[in-house]
Design an enzyme around this catalytic site. Structure first.
Site, short mmCIF file in Angstrom:
data_model
loop_
_atom_site.label_atom_id
_atom_site.label_comp_id
_atom_site.label_asym_id
_atom_site.label_seq_id
_atom_site.Cartn_x
_atom_site.Cartn_y
_atom_site.Cartn_z
N ASN A 1 0.85 -1.19 0.00
CA ASN A 1 0.00 0.00 0.00
C ASN A 1 0.88 1.24 0.00
OD1 ASN A 1 0.59 -0.89 2.66
ND2 ASN A 1 -1.19 0.10 3.52
N GLU B 1 0.38 5.13 0.52
CA GLU B 1 -0.58 6.15 0.97
C GLU B 1 -0.20 7.53 0.45
OE1 GLU B 1 -0.92 5.58 5.23
OE2 GLU B 1 -2.18 3.80 4.88
N CYS C 1 -3.99 0.58 -2.61
CA CYS C 1 -3.84 -0.63 -1.79
C CYS C 1 -2.76 -1.54 -2.38
CB CYS C 1 -5.14 -1.42 -1.75
SG CYS C 1 -6.47 -0.61 -0.85
N GLU D 1 -2.92 -4.69 -3.08
CA GLU D 1 -3.42 -5.58 -4.13
C GLU D 1 -3.39 -4.90 -5.49
OE1 GLU D 1 -4.71 -4.87 -1.21
OE2 GLU D 1 -6.02 -6.44 -0.43
N CYS E 1 -10.21 -4.77 -0.23
CA CYS E 1 -11.33 -3.81 -0.17
C CYS E 1 -12.18 -3.91 -1.43
CB CYS E 1 -10.79 -2.39 0.01
SG CYS E 1 -10.16 -1.65 -1.51
N CYS F 1 -10.46 -2.94 -4.73
CA CYS F 1 -9.52 -3.99 -5.15
C CYS F 1 -10.26 -5.21 -5.69
CB CYS F 1 -8.60 -4.38 -4.00
SG CYS F 1 -7.37 -3.10 -3.63
N1 THU Z 1 -5.23 -1.56 2.51
C1 THU Z 1 -4.63 -2.39 1.60
O1 THU Z 1 -3.54 -2.09 1.09
N2 THU Z 1 -5.25 -3.54 1.28
C2 THU Z 1 -6.37 -3.99 1.88
O2 THU Z 1 -6.82 -5.09 1.57
C3 THU Z 1 -7.05 -3.20 2.90
C4 THU Z 1 -6.52 -1.82 3.08
C5 THU Z 1 -4.51 -0.36 2.93
C6 THU Z 1 -5.07 0.96 2.48
C7 THU Z 1 -4.51 1.89 3.54
O3 THU Z 1 -3.18 2.24 3.18
C8 THU Z 1 -4.44 1.02 4.79
O4 THU Z 1 -4.48 -0.31 4.35
C9 THU Z 1 -5.56 1.28 5.77
O5 THU Z 1 -6.79 1.22 5.15
#
Ligand code: THU
Length: 150
Positions: free
Chosen positions: A60, A62, A71, A73, A105, A108
């Site tokens: 991920n 941000e 994310c 994925e 999510c 994704c």
């Molecule tokens: N996040 C992911 O990378 N994958 C997931 O399956 C769930 C959420 C990340 C997004 C954000 O950077 C952090 O987790 C919190 O939501």
């Protein structure tokens, strides 16, 4: 409930062995170190296996404009597509900062469904021992708009 997350033990692995999935999961776990998470401090790693045996990892990434966050994925999928790959056979996701298996999510799931057949295994967990075995259709049973891709 066939193919649901809850019914993880009855979900198949799309012909991919548990050993291969475990190895893929360990690659997702190792990738976590590169997660860019100054806002949530919630690290996620993903590893995507291609039909020809390559593995693409993602983390991920941000952003201070929170909606621009990507994310793990999707990072893995986009990285693979950028390298010319579109045939995927398994996806593993590791979220070690959670105390339960965090599934992909909604955004994704939509992206995953664009590139992966419904029986492709998707495994996710904070550690391998707590990993849930699902599939693309398990995560996204009522996929939409496939007719547009024809
Ligand atoms: N996040 C992911 O990378 N994958 C997931 O399956 C769930 C959420 C990340 C997004 C954000 O950077 C952090 O987790 C919190 O939501």
């Amino acid at each position: 409930m066939e193919n649901s997350i809850q019914d993880k033990n009855s979900v198949g692995t799309g012909g991919i062995s548990k050993e291969i999935l475990k190895d893929l999961y360990s690659k997702a776990e190792k990738a976590v170190v590169n997660a860019y998470v100054p806002y949530s401090h919630f690290r996620v790693g993903a590893a995507l296996l291609t039909g020809d045996g390559e593995v693409f990892v993602g983390v991920n990434v941000e952003n201070r404009s929170f909606g621009a966050t990507n994310c793990a994925e999707r990072t893995a999928v986009f990285s693979a597509v950028a390298a010319g790959k579109k045939d995927f056979t398994a996806l593993a996701v590791c979220a070690p900062d959670a105390d339960y298996p965090v599934p992909p999510c909604g955004i994704c799931r939509q992206v995953i469904s664009e590139f992966m057949d419904k029986d492709v295994p998707v495994v996710f967990g904070p550690v391998w021992e707590k990993t849930v075995f699902s599939s693309v259709s398990g995560l996204y049973p009522e996929d939409s708009l496939h007719e547009l891709a024809k």
